[in-house]
Design a protein around this motif. Sequence first.
Motif, PDB file in Angstrom:
ATOM      1  N   ARG A  43      49.594  40.261  29.608  1.00 42.57           N
ATOM      2  CA  ARG A  43      48.886  39.305  30.508  1.00 42.57           C
ATOM      3  C   ARG A  43      50.043  38.401  31.176  1.00 42.57           C
ATOM      4  O   ARG A  43      49.838  38.159  32.257  1.00 42.57           O
ATOM      5  CB  ARG A  43      47.793  38.748  29.769  1.00 42.57           C
ATOM      6  CG  ARG A  43      46.896  39.394  29.093  1.00 42.57           C
ATOM      7  CD  ARG A  43      45.729  38.733  28.300  1.00 42.57           C
ATOM      8  NE  ARG A  43      46.374  38.264  27.312  1.00 42.57           N
ATOM      9  CZ  ARG A  43      45.703  37.838  26.153  1.00 42.57           C
ATOM     10  NH1 ARG A  43      44.408  37.632  26.235  1.00 42.57           N
ATOM     11  NH2 ARG A  43      46.273  37.756  24.964  1.00 42.57           N
ATOM     12  N   SER A  47      49.750  38.291  35.689  1.00 38.78           N
ATOM     13  CA  SER A  47      48.720  37.305  35.713  1.00 38.78           C
ATOM     14  C   SER A  47      49.348  36.230  37.025  1.00 38.78           C
ATOM     15  O   SER A  47      50.530  36.070  37.298  1.00 38.78           O
ATOM     16  CB  SER A  47      48.417  36.524  34.720  1.00 38.78           C
ATOM     17  OG  SER A  47      49.653  35.812  33.990  1.00 38.78           O
ATOM     18  N   GLU A  66      42.669  37.999  43.859  1.00 32.57           N
ATOM     19  CA  GLU A  66      41.786  38.980  43.600  1.00 32.57           C
ATOM     20  C   GLU A  66      42.302  40.385  44.111  1.00 32.57           C
ATOM     21  O   GLU A  66      42.311  41.312  43.790  1.00 32.57           O
ATOM     22  CB  GLU A  66      40.439  38.817  43.532  1.00 32.57           C
ATOM     23  CG  GLU A  66      39.894  37.694  42.446  1.00 32.57           C
ATOM     24  CD  GLU A  66      38.359  37.429  42.716  1.00 32.57           C
ATOM     25  OE1 GLU A  66      37.828  36.771  41.737  1.00 32.57           O
ATOM     26  OE2 GLU A  66      37.901  37.426  43.808  1.00 32.57           O
ATOM     27  N   TYR A  69      45.555  41.779  43.321  1.00 28.00           N
ATOM     28  CA  TYR A  69      45.714  42.666  41.998  1.00 28.00           C
ATOM     29  C   TYR A  69      44.843  43.856  42.136  1.00 28.00           C
ATOM     30  O   TYR A  69      45.141  45.045  41.572  1.00 28.00           O
ATOM     31  CB  TYR A  69      45.077  41.807  40.762  1.00 28.00           C
ATOM     32  CG  TYR A  69      46.061  40.831  40.154  1.00 28.00           C
ATOM     33  CD1 TYR A  69      47.287  41.405  39.741  1.00 28.00           C
ATOM     34  CD2 TYR A  69      46.202  39.624  40.738  1.00 28.00           C
ATOM     35  CE1 TYR A  69      48.274  40.447  39.301  1.00 28.00           C
ATOM     36  CE2 TYR A  69      47.168  38.608  40.254  1.00 28.00           C
ATOM     37  CZ  TYR A  69      48.218  39.066  39.630  1.00 28.00           C
ATOM     38  OH  TYR A  69      49.379  37.996  39.218  1.00 28.00           O
ATOM     39  N   ALA A  70      43.816  43.852  43.043  1.00 28.09           N
ATOM     40  CA  ALA A  70      42.871  44.975  43.190  1.00 28.09           C
ATOM     41  C   ALA A  70      43.688  46.098  43.719  1.00 28.09           C
ATOM     42  O   ALA A  70      43.523  47.337  43.518  1.00 28.09           O
ATOM     43  CB  ALA A  70      41.641  44.743  43.899  1.00 28.09           C
ATOM     44  N   PRO A  75      43.615  44.244  36.853  1.00 27.03           N
ATOM     45  CA  PRO A  75      42.536  43.043  36.698  1.00 27.03           C
ATOM     46  C   PRO A  75      43.297  41.878  37.394  1.00 27.03           C
ATOM     47  O   PRO A  75      44.315  41.347  37.239  1.00 27.03           O
ATOM     48  CB  PRO A  75      42.236  42.821  35.541  1.00 27.03           C
ATOM     49  CG  PRO A  75      43.311  43.769  34.611  1.00 27.03           C
ATOM     50  CD  PRO A  75      43.912  44.630  35.563  1.00 27.03           C
ATOM     51  N   ILE A  77      44.103  38.246  36.629  1.00 21.23           N
ATOM     52  CA  ILE A  77      43.819  37.207  35.500  1.00 21.23           C
ATOM     53  C   ILE A  77      44.799  36.030  35.757  1.00 21.23           C
ATOM     54  O   ILE A  77      45.810  36.486  36.419  1.00 21.23           O
ATOM     55  CB  ILE A  77      44.601  38.239  34.390  1.00 21.23           C
ATOM     56  CG1 ILE A  77      43.961  39.333  33.797  1.00 21.23           C
ATOM     57  CG2 ILE A  77      44.710  37.122  33.217  1.00 21.23           C
ATOM     58  CD1 ILE A  77      44.622  40.216  32.970  1.00 21.23           C
ATOM     59  N   TYR A  97      34.296  34.034  35.390  1.00 24.63           N
ATOM     60  CA  TYR A  97      35.511  34.289  34.666  1.00 24.63           C
ATOM     61  C   TYR A  97      35.365  33.743  33.261  1.00 24.63           C
ATOM     62  O   TYR A  97      34.601  32.832  33.015  1.00 24.63           O
ATOM     63  CB  TYR A  97      36.720  33.603  35.158  1.00 24.63           C
ATOM     64  CG  TYR A  97      37.377  34.523  36.154  1.00 24.63           C
ATOM     65  CD1 TYR A  97      38.547  34.953  36.096  1.00 24.63           C
ATOM     66  CD2 TYR A  97      36.626  34.511  37.458  1.00 24.63           C
ATOM     67  CE1 TYR A  97      39.160  35.482  37.003  1.00 24.63           C
ATOM     68  CE2 TYR A  97      37.133  35.396  38.607  1.00 24.63           C
ATOM     69  CZ  TYR A  97      38.437  35.713  38.402  1.00 24.63           C
ATOM     70  OH  TYR A  97      39.005  36.482  39.348  1.00 24.63           O
ATOM     71  N   ARG A 251      39.649  35.719  32.974  1.00 26.36           N
ATOM     72  CA  ARG A 251      39.634  37.179  33.164  1.00 26.36           C
ATOM     73  C   ARG A 251      37.992  37.275  33.814  1.00 26.36           C
ATOM     74  O   ARG A 251      37.048  37.161  33.121  1.00 26.36           O
ATOM     75  CB  ARG A 251      39.902  38.169  32.198  1.00 26.36           C
ATOM     76  CG  ARG A 251      39.753  39.647  32.530  1.00 26.36           C
ATOM     77  CD  ARG A 251      39.728  40.470  31.416  1.00 26.36           C
ATOM     78  NE  ARG A 251      41.121  40.317  30.559  1.00 26.36           N
ATOM     79  CZ  ARG A 251      41.928  41.036  30.457  1.00 26.36           C
ATOM     80  NH1 ARG A 251      41.825  42.331  31.215  1.00 26.36           N
ATOM     81  NH2 ARG A 251      42.850  41.174  29.856  1.00 26.36           N
ATOM     82  N   GLU A 254      34.097  41.506  35.474  1.00 29.74           N
ATOM     83  CA  GLU A 254      34.257  42.842  36.057  1.00 29.74           C
ATOM     84  C   GLU A 254      35.559  43.664  35.599  1.00 29.74           C
ATOM     85  O   GLU A 254      35.797  44.720  35.640  1.00 29.74           O
ATOM     86  CB  GLU A 254      34.237  42.972  37.445  1.00 29.74           C
ATOM     87  CG  GLU A 254      35.583  42.627  38.196  1.00 29.74           C
ATOM     88  CD  GLU A 254      35.625  40.877  38.520  1.00 29.74           C
ATOM     89  OE1 GLU A 254      36.278  40.475  38.860  1.00 29.74           O
ATOM     90  OE2 GLU A 254      34.597  40.419  37.802  1.00 29.74           O
ATOM     91  N   ALA A 255      36.590  42.665  35.107  1.00 30.59           N
ATOM     92  CA  ALA A 255      38.068  43.306  34.873  1.00 30.59           C
ATOM     93  C   ALA A 255      37.795  43.621  33.404  1.00 30.59           C
ATOM     94  O   ALA A 255      38.895  44.319  32.810  1.00 30.59           O
ATOM     95  CB  ALA A 255      38.919  42.151  34.766  1.00 30.59           C
TER      96      ALA A 255
END
Length: 255
Positions: A43, A47, A66, A69-70, A75, A77, A97, A251, A254-255
């Motif tokens: 992580r 992150s 977001e 990272y997508a 995910p 983080i 989160y 987090r 949805e992750a």
Amino acid sequence: MSDASNGFDLNWRVEETCRKAWPSLTEEVLGDWVLRFAAGHSRRANSANPLRAVTGEIGALIDAAEARYAAEDLPAIFRIPTLLAPEIETQFSARGYLPEGETITLYGDLYPMPMRRDPDVAIDAHPTDIWLTAMSDLQGHNQTRRQSYRAILAQLQVPAAFLMFRIDGAPAAMAYGALHDGLLCLESVITAKVLRGQGYASRVLGALMGWAIEQGATGVCLQVEAQNTVAQKLYRGMGLTRELYRYRYWRGAEA
């Protein structure tokens, strides 16, 4: 006022040192934050991390992170140290989160002393294939983790030392440390399961701190999970008796 007494300055020095000691494969600075990417290995290296004491509304930052990272199929983080105002975590909570992985940052002063070489502790300036293989074996890495661990260490841009203590030729305890801004950060401290509790990790860390003192370091730090009380006892016994701050990862559901 010295850095050791000026907690604010020391805290962010330690943050930067720990970040450099465990690099990501790529980083992108986004305002007061750095987005770290390392193919999902750990992580910390995957992150969003604050670079300074962020305050106020960060909704736009969260949205942008977001999206990034997508795009990397990772995910989103966010690593949030207690150096930030509580309002920051409140914003993540409001978005659904959840916190995880509470971690303690420990610090200790290093004092000038003669280098205490332990003839049974090998020290290398770079991670050899033997060291990397032994570390991955002790940590139980699968093949993907082995490759990503090697890739992360290949990104180190600061002086480092890689240590191994052997018994009858077999790795018993290992660690590495990285230097930045007069601070030593301890990383990947591990002892073979059947040999734990016999002082071998202390020998490795003692040699590592001695090396750091020889390089001019004045402090030592590391970050350890709050629930790992056994490791905390070891580190505090080695002089890291001052807790600077903690952090948690946030987090999205949805992750």
